[in-house]
Every structure is written in C-alpha cells, then in structure tokens.
Design an enzyme around this catalytic site. Structure first.
Site, PDB file in Angstrom:
ATOM      1  N   HIS A 126      -6.893 -32.681  17.476  1.00  0.00           N
ATOM      2  CA  HIS A 126      -5.812 -33.514  18.003  1.00  0.00           C
ATOM      3  C   HIS A 126      -4.695 -32.671  18.602  1.00  0.00           C
ATOM      4  O   HIS A 126      -3.591 -33.168  18.828  1.00  0.00           O
ATOM      5  CB  HIS A 126      -5.271 -34.419  16.894  1.00  0.00           C
ATOM      6  CG  HIS A 126      -6.314 -35.388  16.419  1.00  0.00           C
ATOM      7  ND1 HIS A 126      -6.515 -36.622  17.008  1.00  0.00           N
ATOM      8  CD2 HIS A 126      -7.253 -35.274  15.454  1.00  0.00           C
ATOM      9  CE1 HIS A 126      -7.516 -37.236  16.399  1.00  0.00           C
ATOM     10  NE2 HIS A 126      -7.985 -36.447  15.461  1.00  0.00           N
ATOM     11  N   GLU A 152      -5.385  -6.220  14.499  1.00  0.00           N
ATOM     12  CA  GLU A 152      -4.821  -4.913  14.131  1.00  0.00           C
ATOM     13  C   GLU A 152      -5.943  -3.866  14.185  1.00  0.00           C
ATOM     14  O   GLU A 152      -5.691  -2.688  14.421  1.00  0.00           O
ATOM     15  CB  GLU A 152      -4.183  -4.974  12.728  1.00  0.00           C
ATOM     16  CG  GLU A 152      -3.058  -3.971  12.544  1.00  0.00           C
ATOM     17  CD  GLU A 152      -2.285  -4.145  11.244  1.00  0.00           C
ATOM     18  OE1 GLU A 152      -2.851  -3.899  10.177  1.00  0.00           O
ATOM     19  OE2 GLU A 152      -1.095  -4.498  11.305  1.00  0.00           O
ATOM     20  N   LYS A 181       0.846  -1.198   0.000  1.00  0.00           N
ATOM     21  CA  LYS A 181       0.000   0.000   0.000  1.00  0.00           C
ATOM     22  C   LYS A 181       0.883   1.251   0.000  1.00  0.00           C
ATOM     23  O   LYS A 181       0.702   2.146  -0.796  1.00  0.00           O
ATOM     24  CB  LYS A 181      -0.919  -0.028   1.221  1.00  0.00           C
ATOM     25  CG  LYS A 181      -1.795   1.185   1.336  1.00  0.00           C
ATOM     26  CD  LYS A 181      -2.785   1.071   2.475  1.00  0.00           C
ATOM     27  CE  LYS A 181      -3.461   2.422   2.677  1.00  0.00           C
ATOM     28  NZ  LYS A 181      -4.450   2.434   3.752  1.00  0.00           N
ATOM     29  N   GLU A 188      10.289  -4.811   4.644  1.00  0.00           N
ATOM     30  CA  GLU A 188      10.316  -6.221   4.249  1.00  0.00           C
ATOM     31  C   GLU A 188      10.065  -6.365   2.748  1.00  0.00           C
ATOM     32  O   GLU A 188      10.790  -7.064   2.030  1.00  0.00           O
ATOM     33  CB  GLU A 188       9.220  -7.010   4.990  1.00  0.00           C
ATOM     34  CG  GLU A 188       9.442  -7.196   6.470  1.00  0.00           C
ATOM     35  CD  GLU A 188       8.890  -6.060   7.324  1.00  0.00           C
ATOM     36  OE1 GLU A 188       8.712  -4.931   6.795  1.00  0.00           O
ATOM     37  OE2 GLU A 188       8.660  -6.292   8.523  1.00  0.00           O
ATOM     38  N   LYS A 221       8.972  -1.005  14.339  1.00  0.00           N
ATOM     39  CA  LYS A 221       9.569  -0.770  13.014  1.00  0.00           C
ATOM     40  C   LYS A 221      10.691   0.249  13.132  1.00  0.00           C
ATOM     41  O   LYS A 221      11.780   0.077  12.582  1.00  0.00           O
ATOM     42  CB  LYS A 221       8.522  -0.171  12.057  1.00  0.00           C
ATOM     43  CG  LYS A 221       7.547  -1.117  11.460  1.00  0.00           C
ATOM     44  CD  LYS A 221       6.714  -0.347  10.412  1.00  0.00           C
ATOM     45  CE  LYS A 221       5.455  -1.072  10.052  1.00  0.00           C
ATOM     46  NZ  LYS A 221       4.542  -0.293   9.225  1.00  0.00           N
ATOM     47  N   GLY A 232      -4.965  -1.767   4.700  1.00  0.00           N
ATOM     48  CA  GLY A 232      -4.211  -2.933   4.237  1.00  0.00           C
ATOM     49  C   GLY A 232      -4.941  -4.238   4.514  1.00  0.00           C
ATOM     50  O   GLY A 232      -5.065  -5.109   3.645  1.00  0.00           O
ATOM     51  N   ARG A 233      -5.485  -4.371   5.720  1.00  0.00           N
ATOM     52  CA  ARG A 233      -6.136  -5.635   6.103  1.00  0.00           C
ATOM     53  C   ARG A 233      -7.518  -5.782   5.485  1.00  0.00           C
ATOM     54  O   ARG A 233      -8.185  -6.791   5.689  1.00  0.00           O
ATOM     55  CB  ARG A 233      -6.190  -5.750   7.625  1.00  0.00           C
ATOM     56  CG  ARG A 233      -6.791  -4.547   8.341  1.00  0.00           C
ATOM     57  CD  ARG A 233      -6.453  -4.575   9.817  1.00  0.00           C
ATOM     58  NE  ARG A 233      -6.911  -3.410  10.551  1.00  0.00           N
ATOM     59  CZ  ARG A 233      -6.241  -2.272  10.666  1.00  0.00           C
ATOM     60  NH1 ARG A 233      -5.077  -2.128  10.071  1.00  0.00           N
ATOM     61  NH2 ARG A 233      -6.716  -1.277  11.387  1.00  0.00           N
TER      62      ARG A 233
HETATM   63  O1  F6P Z   1       2.838  -2.788   9.759  1.00  0.00           O
HETATM   64  C1  F6P Z   1       1.509  -3.004   9.584  1.00  0.00           C
HETATM   65  C2  F6P Z   1       1.081  -2.688   8.201  1.00  0.00           C
HETATM   66  O2  F6P Z   1       1.046  -1.304   8.022  1.00  0.00           O
HETATM   67  C3  F6P Z   1      -0.243  -3.318   7.876  1.00  0.00           C
HETATM   68  O3  F6P Z   1      -1.318  -2.581   8.309  1.00  0.00           O
HETATM   69  C4  F6P Z   1      -0.147  -3.473   6.407  1.00  0.00           C
HETATM   70  O4  F6P Z   1      -1.097  -4.378   5.921  1.00  0.00           O
HETATM   71  C5  F6P Z   1       1.272  -3.978   6.281  1.00  0.00           C
HETATM   72  O5  F6P Z   1       1.976  -3.223   7.240  1.00  0.00           O
HETATM   73  C6  F6P Z   1       1.903  -3.820   4.936  1.00  0.00           C
HETATM   74  O6  F6P Z   1       1.922  -2.493   4.521  1.00  0.00           O
HETATM   75  P1  F6P Z   1       2.121  -2.106   3.012  1.00  0.00           P
HETATM   76  O7  F6P Z   1       1.028  -2.721   2.219  1.00  0.00           O
HETATM   77  O8  F6P Z   1       2.092  -0.613   2.987  1.00  0.00           O
HETATM   78  O9  F6P Z   1       3.463  -2.637   2.573  1.00  0.00           O
END
Ligand code: F6P
Length: 551
Positions: A391, A360, A208, A214, A515, A274-275
């Site tokens: 199980h 979240e 987003k 990452e 972060k 995002g979610r």
């Molecule tokens: O760190 C949490 C978050 O901001 C989430 O809300 C989001 O889905 C995820 O990181 C990834 O963010 P992006 O889509 O901006 O890479």
C-alpha cells in the site's frame, strides 16, 4: 593476498555479455517451454525453501554465473574466510563470524588463538549470566529482579539485536522486556527511559570499539539517570553501577575505564565485524530475552547455512546463486536497488538490519588492492514488511521504469492462528505473498485489461508489464533457527558479491570522515566565531541558522 581478478576480464563475463545482449525476460514463455523450470530453480538450504524460478536465471545464465564465480576465485576466498586468513586486508584481520556458530567440538586455531574454545568460553559465561537474570538470581541494587534490559549500542551493536528481538518476540520470557537505545539524538535515550523502573533495569553497553561517540554518550546519560533515580528513592549505594551495568566489547580496557567491572564484561574479537556480530556477545540482550536454549538454536541456524555455503554443490548453493544473480542484475541490467519484502510483521526490522550488512560491506569503490573497481558495486537494499509495502511503494516495482529485483520471504505457519469469519487470516496474508510474485512475473496485458471493459484511453495505465524478477524464500515457521539461517543466507550473498567485485567487504572506512568532521565542528556549533569563519559557506550558513534559532 592475491590480486583481485577483474571480473570483466573473464571468459564468463564475455559469455554473460553475449547472453545479456540476446536476453528477453519471458516468464510465461520460459514456464511453458520448460515444465521443469520450477524444479530446476528451486533449492533447499537448511529449512529454507528458495524458489528462483521467477528470477532471471536460465540454465545458460546459471552456468555462466557459476563459471564467473570459479574464475573470480570466490571459492578460494570463501575457504580463506572460513580458515581465518586475513581477508580483511585494509584492517589486516581475519573474518571469522562463521566461527561464532561452530560447535564446541570443532577445532580452529588462528594466529595462535584457539578460536572455537574462546568463542564457547564467552558463550558459556553469557548463558550463565542470561540464566541468572532470567531466574531472578541476578538482582538490582535494591534486591529486585531485572524486568527491563536496555541495550545501548549503534550500527552492528544495535541493529542485529533489536531486529532479532523483534523477530523472536514469541520466544521472549514473560515479564522481561528489552529496549534499544542507539541514536545520539537525546530523544532516543529520553524516550526509551520513560517509564523504566531503575531498580529493575539492566543496561548492556554494547560497542565493539567502546569508543563510539553515540554509545558512550548514551551510556553516560543512562548511568547518570540510574544514579539520580535511585538517589531520588533514597538509594545511594556504590555497587549500583555494578548491579545495573554490563558491557559487551572487544576493548575490555575501555570498559573498565567506564567503570564496568571486568566480571560484568563479555568480550569478542576484532575478527567479528560489527555488522556480523549479532551471534557474538553482542546478542546478549537477545540471549537474556529468549534464553540460552533458543539462542543456541539461533546459532545452529547460522551454522546450517555456513555448512551449506561451504560444501553444497555450486549449482545447488543458495547464497552463491543468489549473490551471483545480484551480480547479473546490478552489472548487466543496471539494477540500482534490491527490495527485501518479508511477509512477517515480526521481521519489520530485517530490511534495516540488511542495509548495514549489505551496504556497509559492499558500498566500495576500490578493490582490496586499492585499485578502482571495474564495475558497479553495492546496490541499495531496502524494504518493509508485506502487506504494508503493497500500500506504499509496490506501485513503482510493478509499473515504474526501474528494474527492482525483490526477495519475498514468508512462513507457512503463523504465530497467531486467527480466523476472520470463515477465513484463515494467515491465508489472507499469504494470498498476498503468492499474488505479488505472480503479478510481478506475469503481469497483465492490454488485451486482458480491455476484456474487462476498460475505456481505451486508460488501458495503458492499467497494463502490468510483468517479467519483473523475484526470489521467494519460505520456511515452515519463523523460529530462532530459521532467523539464524536467514541472516547467514544474506551474509553469504553479500560475501559472494564482494568476492566477485574484488572488494574488501569487511572494512568500513566510508563512515570515518563524517565522524571526524562532527567532532571537529563542535567549537563552531558552540559559538566559536573563529572556528565558524573557517567553515565552507554552506556549513557556515547552516550553523548560523542553528545558532539564531536555538533558544
Ligand atoms: O560507524 C560504523 C560502525 O563502525 C559500524 O561498523 C559498527 O557496527 C558501528 O559503527 C558501531 O561500532 P561499535 O560497536 O564499535 O560501537
């Protein structure tokens, strides 16, 4: 924005306090006293059949919970969300994931933007791209069609697409495979690229913000890998990245900076959390895998539940009732967790997906006006598919000391109609689904255990107390539409809880500190003694251990 109403100050809350003080869960008694209990507490939303008769609802509790929704203005807030008001106060944003699944002839203009028009414009480009990849018209740099789609994203840019891809495997086009890289642990990118043919690989960088450490790190690794692999085959072509990389983001400037052509970028908007984004361009890998028609069915499923949540009578409104029930469990019975147990191996990532959606969203300690919450919020969601969970951890749900409300999900029709001798294997499977909610509700008494000839000293260990609350959600089959319906159901359950608690379910400031610290710790980890000396004793000792053992 209105000040949030303190739920504990409402007349409904006082009524619930009173009902709780006299509450004695007794499923056997309730069912025998009211032959219509199943009928009263069974609901339909879209193609979902939802049986809440083995939950802690009674007519009085239901009415008090509905009054609570009224008094805490859940309906006004819902309408404000659908209309595009900036209900995400701390980020000053509208919350419009429901617009992502509106039909093209709907109209919605928010902050001067033709929301529905823009949604469909991107969707049409996505579908066109998906068709070209699926048909083989879109080719890699050496002219081969795409066989492996690799989505690079994390959180909402990963969990939704991977969950839905896994859930809808029977709809995936033969010869196409998706892989999902999320973790910055180098093993993730390393493992997921193993065996991939670079000439037939398509990378989707989904972020987003397009600033997530990452995702950008993994995207750079993937780009370097692609170029190196192609070079090893004697392919050095300046168009390679353009033919093998596309992006999904709200930040198209950053996409261009990364080197992805604007025509290969699919946008979305800051009003999609995002979610809540699997149904935006973030679902591109899924749209390629299952095709535009199936993706459209998926969106239609969401829309059915959006309409239900917007307009069903409160007393029949499934997400509303399930959200309110969760308030009842968390704030009155002290439930700290909620299990989601799909009896479908295809849904094996559904609980993980729900963890981000619910936790979240509602893991908050202040309300949308910055004042402290007045009640507990945000239970832990967790789960695994049945029967595997049976199980592993069901022991604690049946006989432990914690109350764990649980949602059981199952489908009447299997994808593989296998037989084991005389037995239909799906029936063996569903026998477990039916048995578990029955056992949790009705338990087994000491007398029943004794009647089996059990020695007295182990009778109590074999007693099942019962009266454990569950919800049973069934549908004819796990189709794209039904998956969309299930996701939307939990989105609106989450919304309802957040609205009662008066919190902003659409920000996520709680992820920021870690972060920032991870970035700041870089020099100390890399060996800067002065930076290490500034750390707290525990962090310093851990980094020292790392440095000593790293070869
Ligand atoms: O760190 C949490 C978050 O901001 C989430 O809300 C989001 O889905 C995820 O990181 C990834 O963010 P992006 O889509 O901006 O890479």
């Amino acid at each position: 924005m209105e000040k949030p109403i303190d739920p504990t100050s409402t007349a409904a809350w006082s009524k619930l306090v009173e009902l709780f003080s006299n509450f004695d869960a007794d499923f056997a008694g309730w069912f025998s006293a009211d032959p219509k209990r199943v009928e009263t507490f069974t609901y339909t939303a879209g193609s979902l059949h939802v049986d809440l008769s083995k939950s802690y609802l009674t007519p009085e509790v239901r009415d008090a919970l509905l009054q609570l929704a009224e008094e805490t203005q859940v309906f006004d807030r819902r309408d404000a969300m659908y209309a595009g008001e900036h209900i995400n106060v701390t980020e000053d944003r509208a919350v419009l994931h429901t617009a992502l699944r509106r039909p093209a002839d709907d109209e919605l203009t928010v902050d001067g933007q033709d929301v529905v028009g823009d949604v469909h414009e991107v969707k049409n480009r996505m579908y066109d791209f998906a068709r070209r990849v699926r048909s083989g018209e879109w080719r890699g740099v050496t002219g081969k069609p795409i066989r492996t789609v690799i989505n690079i994203g994390i959180g909402g840019s990963d969990l939704g697409p991977v969950m839905a891809y896994e859930a809808l495997k029977p709809y995936v086009k033969d010869g196409l495979e998706c892989r999902y890289i999320s973790n910055i642990d180098p093993t993730d990118v390393g493992e997921k690229l193993r065996g991939v043919d670079p000439e037939t690989a398509l990378f989707i960088v989904a972020s987003k913000t397009f600033t997530t450490l990452e995702t950008l790190t993994n995207a750079r690794q993937a780009r370097a890998w692609l170029l190196q692999q192609l070079a090893a085959r004697g392919v050095e072509d300046a168009t390679a990245v353009a033919k093998h990389f596309v992006a999904v983001s709200t930040n198209l400037e950053k996409v261009a900076e990364f080197g992805i052509e604007p025509e290969n970028a699919f946008g979305f908007w800051d009003w999609v959390g995002g979610r809540y984004s699997v149904d935006s361009a973030v679902g591109l890998s899924l749209a390629i895998a299952i095709g535009p028609d199936n993706f459209d069915d998926f969106l239609h499923g969401f829309h059915l539940i959006d309409q239900h949540f917007a307009s069903a009578d409160p007393a029949e409104n499934v997400p509303l009732l399930m959200g309110l029930l969760n308030i009842w469990y968390v704030n009155f019975f002290g439930a700290k967790t909620h299990a989601v147990l799909p009896y479908s191996q295809y849904l094996h990532r559904f609980p993980a997906y729900l963890q981000q959606l619910t936790m979240e969203s509602n893991g908050k300690r202040v309300r949308w006006d910055g004042t402290p919450v007045t009640t507990a919020t945000g239970e832990v969601f967790w789960g695994e598919p049945g029967t595997n969970g049976q199980h592993a951890f069901y022991q604690l749900i049946h006989q432990g000391t914690q109350l764990i409300p649980a949602d059981f999900i199952a489908f009447a029709n299997p994808t593989y109609a296998l037989r084991d001798g005389e037995a239909d294997q799906h029936e063996l499977f569903l026998g477990n689904f039916f048995a578990q909610t029955k056992a949790l509700a009705f338990g087994k008494t000491a007398d029943e255990v004794r009647a089996e000839g059990t020695p007295e000293e182990i009778v109590s260990a074999r007693v099942f107390p019962g009266n454990k609350p569950t919800a049973s959600i069934m549908a004819p089959a796990l189709t794209p539409s039904v998956l969309g319906q299930l996701i939307a159901l939990y989105e609106h359950i989450t919304f309802t809880q957040g609205a009662v608690w008066g919190i902003d379910s659409f920000d996520q400031w709680g992820v920021e500190l870690g972060k920032q610290m991870a970035k700041d710790l870089g020099p100390a980890i890399a060996g800067d003694e002065a930076a290490l000396a500034e750390q707290d004793p525990s962090t310093k000792a851990l980094i020292t251990y790392y440095r000593k053992h790293r070869q």
